[in-house]
Write an enzyme that holds these catalytic residues in place. Structure first.
Site, PDB file in Angstrom:
ATOM      1  N   LYS A  50     106.465 115.092  20.312  1.00  0.00           N
ATOM      2  CA  LYS A  50     107.147 115.378  21.572  1.00  0.00           C
ATOM      3  C   LYS A  50     106.211 115.084  22.741  1.00  0.00           C
ATOM      4  O   LYS A  50     105.214 115.775  22.928  1.00  0.00           O
ATOM      5  CB  LYS A  50     107.589 116.852  21.652  1.00  0.00           C
ATOM      6  CG  LYS A  50     108.684 117.029  22.706  1.00  0.00           C
ATOM      7  CD  LYS A  50     108.893 118.449  23.125  1.00  0.00           C
ATOM      8  CE  LYS A  50     107.955 118.885  24.209  1.00  0.00           C
ATOM      9  NZ  LYS A  50     108.009 118.077  25.451  1.00  0.00           N
TER      10      LYS A  50
ATOM     11  N   GLU B 232      93.871 121.339  21.476  1.00  0.00           N
ATOM     12  CA  GLU B 232      92.970 120.708  22.457  1.00  0.00           C
ATOM     13  C   GLU B 232      93.467 121.132  23.836  1.00  0.00           C
ATOM     14  O   GLU B 232      94.523 120.676  24.283  1.00  0.00           O
ATOM     15  CB  GLU B 232      92.993 119.185  22.316  1.00  0.00           C
ATOM     16  CG  GLU B 232      92.303 118.701  21.038  1.00  0.00           C
ATOM     17  CD  GLU B 232      92.388 117.194  20.842  1.00  0.00           C
ATOM     18  OE1 GLU B 232      92.108 116.737  19.721  1.00  0.00           O
ATOM     19  OE2 GLU B 232      92.759 116.472  21.789  1.00  0.00           O
TER      20      GLU B 232
ATOM     21  N   CYS C 129      91.273 116.217  30.937  1.00  0.00           N
ATOM     22  CA  CYS C 129      90.739 117.492  30.448  1.00  0.00           C
ATOM     23  C   CYS C 129      89.217 117.493  30.442  1.00  0.00           C
ATOM     24  O   CYS C 129      88.583 118.515  30.656  1.00  0.00           O
ATOM     25  CB  CYS C 129      91.274 117.758  29.048  1.00  0.00           C
ATOM     26  SG  CYS C 129      90.934 116.394  27.923  1.00  0.00           S
TER      27      CYS C 129
ATOM     28  N   GLU D 146      91.078 125.524  36.285  1.00  0.00           N
ATOM     29  CA  GLU D 146      91.240 124.077  36.125  1.00  0.00           C
ATOM     30  C   GLU D 146      92.217 123.563  37.180  1.00  0.00           C
ATOM     31  O   GLU D 146      93.380 123.955  37.194  1.00  0.00           O
ATOM     32  CB  GLU D 146      91.790 123.781  34.720  1.00  0.00           C
ATOM     33  CG  GLU D 146      91.832 122.308  34.398  1.00  0.00           C
ATOM     34  CD  GLU D 146      92.472 122.003  33.047  1.00  0.00           C
ATOM     35  OE1 GLU D 146      93.455 122.672  32.684  1.00  0.00           O
ATOM     36  OE2 GLU D 146      91.996 121.083  32.364  1.00  0.00           O
TER      37      GLU D 146
HETATM   38  P1  NAD Z   1     101.405 121.729  29.086  1.00  0.00           P
HETATM   39  O1  NAD Z   1     100.734 122.776  28.266  1.00  0.00           O
HETATM   40  O2  NAD Z   1     102.222 122.160  30.235  1.00  0.00           O
HETATM   41  O3  NAD Z   1     102.359 120.814  28.192  1.00  0.00           O
HETATM   42  C1  NAD Z   1     101.888 120.107  27.062  1.00  0.00           C
HETATM   43  C2  NAD Z   1     103.047 119.843  26.109  1.00  0.00           C
HETATM   44  O4  NAD Z   1     103.495 121.089  25.580  1.00  0.00           O
HETATM   45  C3  NAD Z   1     104.257 119.195  26.755  1.00  0.00           C
HETATM   46  O5  NAD Z   1     104.808 118.244  25.855  1.00  0.00           O
HETATM   47  C4  NAD Z   1     105.200 120.369  26.941  1.00  0.00           C
HETATM   48  O6  NAD Z   1     106.557 119.981  26.981  1.00  0.00           O
HETATM   49  C5  NAD Z   1     104.905 121.180  25.684  1.00  0.00           C
HETATM   50  N1  NAD Z   1     105.262 122.617  25.754  1.00  0.00           N
HETATM   51  C6  NAD Z   1     105.441 123.387  26.844  1.00  0.00           C
HETATM   52  N2  NAD Z   1     105.757 124.652  26.481  1.00  0.00           N
HETATM   53  C7  NAD Z   1     105.780 124.682  25.127  1.00  0.00           C
HETATM   54  C8  NAD Z   1     106.030 125.690  24.150  1.00  0.00           C
HETATM   55  N3  NAD Z   1     106.328 126.937  24.493  1.00  0.00           N
HETATM   56  N4  NAD Z   1     105.962 125.366  22.854  1.00  0.00           N
HETATM   57  C9  NAD Z   1     105.637 124.110  22.476  1.00  0.00           C
HETATM   58  N5  NAD Z   1     105.399 123.100  23.353  1.00  0.00           N
HETATM   59  C10 NAD Z   1     105.457 123.379  24.661  1.00  0.00           C
HETATM   60  O7  NAD Z   1     100.211 120.746  29.542  1.00  0.00           O
HETATM   61  P2  NAD Z   1     100.334 119.511  30.536  1.00  0.00           P
HETATM   62  O8  NAD Z   1     100.494 120.066  31.919  1.00  0.00           O
HETATM   63  O9  NAD Z   1     101.289 118.503  30.008  1.00  0.00           O
HETATM   64  O10 NAD Z   1      98.870 118.840  30.401  1.00  0.00           O
HETATM   65  C11 NAD Z   1      97.774 119.218  31.150  1.00  0.00           C
HETATM   66  C12 NAD Z   1      96.864 120.140  30.361  1.00  0.00           C
HETATM   67  O11 NAD Z   1      96.485 119.497  29.140  1.00  0.00           O
HETATM   68  C13 NAD Z   1      95.547 120.458  31.064  1.00  0.00           C
HETATM   69  O12 NAD Z   1      95.258 121.830  30.905  1.00  0.00           O
HETATM   70  C14 NAD Z   1      94.529 119.611  30.305  1.00  0.00           C
HETATM   71  O13 NAD Z   1      93.204 120.081  30.374  1.00  0.00           O
HETATM   72  C15 NAD Z   1      95.081 119.657  28.936  1.00  0.00           C
HETATM   73  N6  NAD Z   1      94.551 118.542  28.130  1.00  0.00           N
HETATM   74  C16 NAD Z   1      93.606 118.811  27.172  1.00  0.00           C
HETATM   75  C17 NAD Z   1      93.050 117.770  26.419  1.00  0.00           C
HETATM   76  C18 NAD Z   1      91.978 118.029  25.382  1.00  0.00           C
HETATM   77  O14 NAD Z   1      91.682 117.104  24.627  1.00  0.00           O
HETATM   78  N7  NAD Z   1      91.388 119.208  25.315  1.00  0.00           N
HETATM   79  C19 NAD Z   1      93.488 116.456  26.648  1.00  0.00           C
HETATM   80  C20 NAD Z   1      94.457 116.215  27.619  1.00  0.00           C
HETATM   81  C21 NAD Z   1      94.984 117.278  28.354  1.00  0.00           C
END
Ligand code: NAD
Length: 489
Positions: free
Chosen positions: A185, A260, A294, A393
């Site tokens: 997803k 992650e 990230c 962040e």
């Molecule tokens: P997010 O947590 O809002 O969403 C990530 C994904 O999770 C999306 O596909 C979203 O639809 C889904 N999601 C949302 N609620 C959910 C639930 N209850 N159950 C299951 N899935 C759900 O994150 P974002 O805003 O898309 O991305 C930014 C964040 O990602 C930042 O905090 C960044 O640091 C982190 N990030 C981390 C890494 C890493 O390798 N550590 C890499 C890239 C991004």
């Protein structure tokens, strides 16, 4: 800049769900809009799936898994198909890169030069590695023990919006190479490159049901993907708060998770560093992908003896960054992913200034490029590490600069954070480099460079930045079920 360059459209095929090898509508027939962040105009309509659609995709992955068509396929044949997927990614590099740029708002030179080629490398790397995996074997007196690694089963892969195609392929290549079937997803802001991946899977000869891609709200679809008892692994990339929800949901059926999550990494420059090299690397570490990374070195820790000199060079370099239409070759920084996110970033800069930070440059929206979410690369200095702008962040082009006197103080500031994803150290003192890199509490640490990856190494964070490590054998361990077989001779 000519406005028409910002309204460039790309033909996006099949913005539907990809289930059991076919593109299908959501059961409800609903759609949502994918918006171009550089124009705030609609790029495509995308299927708005529901919990039932997620269940359909999980069932398709379960049927494919149980049939053995993939999980029991000889590893060489599986590897050939995955290598074909890598080739097809590169064959379509221009189109995939343009779709990624239009959907994310990132510069085309990054999409074409990094994201899409790295996606192909992900597939090629895990396809090759799967053929050479070895397992343990121990003899003790008349007892022989060995470990057998089998695929875990149906795997849920939940992807964020910042590096969508790269992240999706990073997870999918490893899970598939280990013999699993997957449900993916992408985030709702950036679903388009993922949706195109179904065509690539079919053309490469991946059997139907082995890879499924669903689009729609994380709250409903994501929760189905993390609670369904047929799911045997969950790999998630996203915010730490979402990671907590996913872990709670996964606990219901004891599904193993790899998380992650977010970061607020310290980028530490010591007085003995090569300052020009450190300026260049630090610019990349905070402003690449509009700061939406990230791993960003979002806290710049500067030794007091070089503070003024470094700031002068750094701010001069920030002023050279070319912000503009992401589809143009000479653009260095594009648009933030959404209007909401732009407002969040803007609010953080206001908070920082109210907390007492000084603004060296940036701090404003850019309105003369068009109607997109453009924001100036921003530097807040004389920041106290206790302030919100240093602890939370921001995930945008906002750097906070914090002074320090001694090595111990630098380490203590670096570790005074809920996060532990990455760190960067700039120094020419080899002993100091080793001492500091061991002392900083993070899953990744770069010395005199940033974001160089060898896919054989473990990747992941500590504290609120995640649980588990992927990369090389760590990915195979996570996406497999190990069994120890012991025999008395
Ligand atoms: P997010 O947590 O809002 O969403 C990530 C994904 O999770 C999306 O596909 C979203 O639809 C889904 N999601 C949302 N609620 C959910 C639930 N209850 N159950 C299951 N899935 C759900 O994150 P974002 O805003 O898309 O991305 C930014 C964040 O990602 C930042 O905090 C960044 O640091 C982190 N990030 C981390 C890494 C890493 O390798 N550590 C890499 C890239 C991004």
């Amino acid at each position: 800049m000519k406005p028409e360059t910002l309204t460039q459209q790309v033909k996006v095929n099949n913005a539907k769900l990809f289930i059991d090898g076919e593109y299908v509508d959501a059961l409800s027939g609903d759609t949502f809009e994918s918006i171009n962040p550089a124009t705030n105009q609609r790029l495509a309509l995308v299927a708005n799936g529901s919990e039932q659609d997620a269940k359909r995709a999980i069932q398709s992955a379960k049927n494919a898994y149980d049939s053995g068509v993939w999980s029991k396929m000889p590893v060489e044949d599986r590897s050939d198909i995955l290598c074909r997927m890598a080739d097809l990614i590169m064959k379509n590099v221009d189109e995939l890169a343009m779709v990624e740029t239009l959907d994310v708002g990132k510069p085309i030179k990054e999409s074409r030069g990094f994201d899409i080629p790295r996606a192909a490398s992900n597939f090629r790397f895990f396809a090759e590695m799967s053929k050479y995996m070895v397992s343990e074997h121990y003899d003790k007196h008349n007892i022989m023990s060995y470990a057998k690694y089998s695929p875990a089963g149906v795997t849920s892969l939940i992807i964020p919006w910042n590096l969508p195609f790269m992240q999706m392929t990073w997870k999918a290549s490893a899970a598939l190479a280990a013999g699993n079937t997957v449900v993916i997803k992408p985030a709702s802001y950036t679903p388009l490159s993922a949706v195109m991946f179904g065509d690539i899977a079919n053309e490469a000869g991946l059997p139907p049901g082995v890879l499924n891609i669903i689009t729609g709200p994380g709250s409903t679809m994501g929760s189905a993907m993390t609670t369904d008892p047929n799911v045997r692994r969950i790999s998630f990339v996203g915010e730490s708060s979402t990671g907590k929800t996913i872990m709670k949901n996964a606990a219901e059926n004891l599904i193993p998770v790899s998380l992650e999550l977010g970061g607020k990494s310290a980028n530490i420059v010591f007085e003995d560093a090569d300052l020009d090299e450190a300026v260049k690397g630090s610019i990349d570490a905070i402003y690449r992908n509009q700061g939406e990374i990230c791993l960003a070195g979002s806290r710049l820790l500067l030794q007091e003896s070089i503070y003024d000199q470094f700031m002068e060079k750094f701010v001069a370099a920030v002023k050279q960054i070319k912000i503009g239409d992401p589809t143009l070759e000479d653009t260095d920084m594009g648009a933030l992913v959404s209007k909401n996110h732009l407002e969040t970033v803007e609010a953080y800069v206001d908070i920082g200034v109210k907390e007492g930070a000084k603004l060296a440059c940036g701090g404003r929206r850019i309105t003369n490029i068009g109607d997109g979410n453009f924001y100036e690369p921003t530097v807040l200095y004389d920041v106290n590490n206790k302030w919100r702008v240093a602890q939370e962040e921001i995930f945008g082009p906002v750097l906070v600069v914090i002074p320090f006197k001694t090595e111990d103080e630098a380490v203590s500031i670096a570790n005074d954070s809920q996060y532990g994803l990455a760190g960067v150290v700039w120094t020419n003192d080899i002993r100091r480099a080793q001492r500091v890199s061991a002392a900083v509490d993070s899953g990744l640490l770069w010395i005199n460079c940033w974001y160089i990856r060898d896919l054989r190494t473990p990747f992941g964070g500590s504290k609120a930045s995640g649980i588990g490590r992927e990369g090389g054998r760590h990915s195979f361990e996570f996406y497999s079920e190990a069994k120890t077989i012991t025999m008395k001779l």
